[in-house]
Write an enzyme that holds these catalytic residues in place. Structure first.
Site, PDB file in Angstrom:
ATOM      1  N   LYS A  57       0.758  -1.319   0.043  1.00  0.00           N
ATOM      2  CA  LYS A  57      -0.027   0.031  -0.004  1.00  0.00           C
ATOM      3  C   LYS A  57       0.938   1.134   0.093  1.00  0.00           C
ATOM      4  CE  LYS A  57      -3.965  -2.070   2.091  1.00  0.00           C
ATOM      5  NZ  LYS A  57      -5.054  -1.987   3.370  1.00  0.00           N
ATOM      6  N   ASP A  79       5.296  -0.528  11.832  1.00  0.00           N
ATOM      7  CA  ASP A  79       3.924  -1.023  12.589  1.00  0.00           C
ATOM      8  C   ASP A  79       3.951  -0.111  13.859  1.00  0.00           C
ATOM      9  OD1 ASP A  79       1.930  -2.035  13.550  1.00  0.00           O
ATOM     10  OD2 ASP A  79       2.204  -4.106  13.220  1.00  0.00           O
ATOM     11  N   ASN A 106       0.337  11.077  12.189  1.00  0.00           N
ATOM     12  CA  ASN A 106      -1.338  11.002  11.597  1.00  0.00           C
ATOM     13  C   ASN A 106      -1.829   9.695  11.810  1.00  0.00           C
ATOM     14  OD1 ASN A 106      -3.214  11.704   9.297  1.00  0.00           O
ATOM     15  ND2 ASN A 106      -2.413   9.846   8.751  1.00  0.00           N
ATOM     16  N   SER A 155      -4.708  14.627  16.874  1.00  0.00           N
ATOM     17  CA  SER A 155      -5.399  14.230  17.959  1.00  0.00           C
ATOM     18  C   SER A 155      -7.045  14.410  17.590  1.00  0.00           C
ATOM     19  CB  SER A 155      -5.038  15.218  19.197  1.00  0.00           C
ATOM     20  OG  SER A 155      -6.005  15.057  20.456  1.00  0.00           O
ATOM     21  N   TYR A 182     -10.520   5.570  23.461  1.00  0.00           N
ATOM     22  CA  TYR A 182     -10.015   6.254  22.376  1.00  0.00           C
ATOM     23  C   TYR A 182      -9.665   7.852  22.790  1.00  0.00           C
ATOM     24  CZ  TYR A 182     -10.467   9.099  18.069  1.00  0.00           C
ATOM     25  OH  TYR A 182     -10.174   9.937  16.868  1.00  0.00           O
ATOM     26  N   LYS A 186      -6.376  10.170  22.698  1.00  0.00           N
ATOM     27  CA  LYS A 186      -6.298  11.388  22.003  1.00  0.00           C
ATOM     28  C   LYS A 186      -5.896  12.258  23.045  1.00  0.00           C
ATOM     29  CE  LYS A 186      -6.014   9.850  18.762  1.00  0.00           C
ATOM     30  NZ  LYS A 186      -5.305  10.209  17.474  1.00  0.00           N
TER      31      LYS A 186
END
Length: 317
Positions: A57, A79, A106, A155, A182, A186
């Site tokens: 990819k 990874d 990112n 974030s 999550y 963040k």
């Protein structure tokens, strides 16, 4: 005062920028926001290093972006859910590349079932924060050779969902909630930017955290129809968000590109941005702003120490 906003795209933000001679290293770069950030920066002359865990990819993205923009595009397999992979990738990077001017952290995972990284960390905290923590620090020799280097951590407004739980960072004891996990990761992304700024500003390296907006990318691959419906309802229930929709991918990449290049951020850092502007501080506004616990310098230092212990390395600047 930024002249950009909710509707701005990455190309619009970079329209008057010349990134010739600058090298951007972007994690999670073969799809979604990472791919668009790379394309937009490449179109303005930046050399690109695309990083991700899937080599095929990465190569496909590199060819697509290179053919479209004419940019020099290189790839690096990494990874972020494996400390061994991160260390190997960083070793390759130091051998292959001369410098990095813009590090765009990112890549990420969102609202997944309880899972563990190769090293046993809760997957969202381990990938979104610890993976980038180790990679960023190992790449520091390249950033120190860059010109006016900037580090941008992706974030999210999701940091409103939870602070960092230092007594159980990896859900060893507490019940797992995918959205709270999550949110913790963040918040950690923002605290990491605060801690980096404390350590690196005197070297001319500045760090930022950004909320890209609500965007339908493969980040949401773990969401079911009810999750998506709840996200839409939450947006629409906030008065200031009425009439707003999810952003497009080009709009979602805009705040990243703004934080990486905005002249008004020169000599400033440790900030959280949304909609191409520094966010207001708010502990109650559900429609935006940055929570005080995410900018707390003591918490940032505590997270740095805990992160060093978890990855098994100490970084002194």
């Amino acid at each position: 005062m930024s002249t950009f906003g909710f509707d701005s795209t990455a190309d619009k933000v970079l329209a008057d920028k010349d990134l010739t001679g600058r090298t951007a290293f972007i994690t999670g770069a073969y799809s979604g926001l990472g791919h668009e950030t790379a394309r937009a920066m490449g179109a303005k002359g930046a050399s690109l290093i695309l990083s991700g865990r899937d080599e095929s990819k990465l190569e496909a993205a590199a060819k697509t972006i290179g053919d479209e923009t004419g940019a020099k595009v290189e790839t690096l397999v990494c990874d972020l859910a494996s400390l061994g992979s991160i260390r190997a990738a960083a070793e390759q990077a130091l051998a292959r590349f001369d410098h990095v001017d813009l590090l765009i952290n990112n890549a990420g995972v969102m609202a997944c079932p309880l899972s563990r990284t190769a090293d046993g960390f809760e997957l969202q905290f381990g990938t979104n924060h610890l993976g980038h923590f180790l990679l960023t620090n190992l790449l520091m020799p390249l950033l120190e050779k860059g010109e006016n280097p900037r580090i941008v951590n992706l974030s999210s407004r999701g940091h409103h969902l939870d602070s960092v739980h230092f007594d159980d960072l990896n859900y060893a004891e507490r019940d797992y909630d995918k959205w709270e996990a999550y949110g913790q990761s963040k918040t950690a992304n923002i605290l990491f930017a605060v801690a980096l700024e404390q350590r690196l500003s005197d070297k001319g390296i500045h760090a930022y955290a950004v909320h890209p907006g609500g965007i339908m990318t493969n980040l949401g691959r773990h969401l079911d129809e009810q999750d998506i419906a709840n996200l839409r309802k939450r947006m629409e229930s906030n008065a200031e968000d009425k009439g707003m929709t999810f952003k497009t991918v080009p709009q979602g990449a805009a705040t990243t590109c703004w934080a990486a290049t905005a002249p008004e951020l020169e000599d400033k850092g440790g900030l959280y941005a949304e909609d191409c502007a520094v966010a207001d501080h708010s502990d109650s506004d559900p429609s935006g702003g940055v929570r005080s616990y995410a900018l707390d310098k003591d918490a940032a230092e505590r997270l740095w120490s805990a992160s060093e212990e978890l990855v098994g390395a100490t970084f002194a600047y």
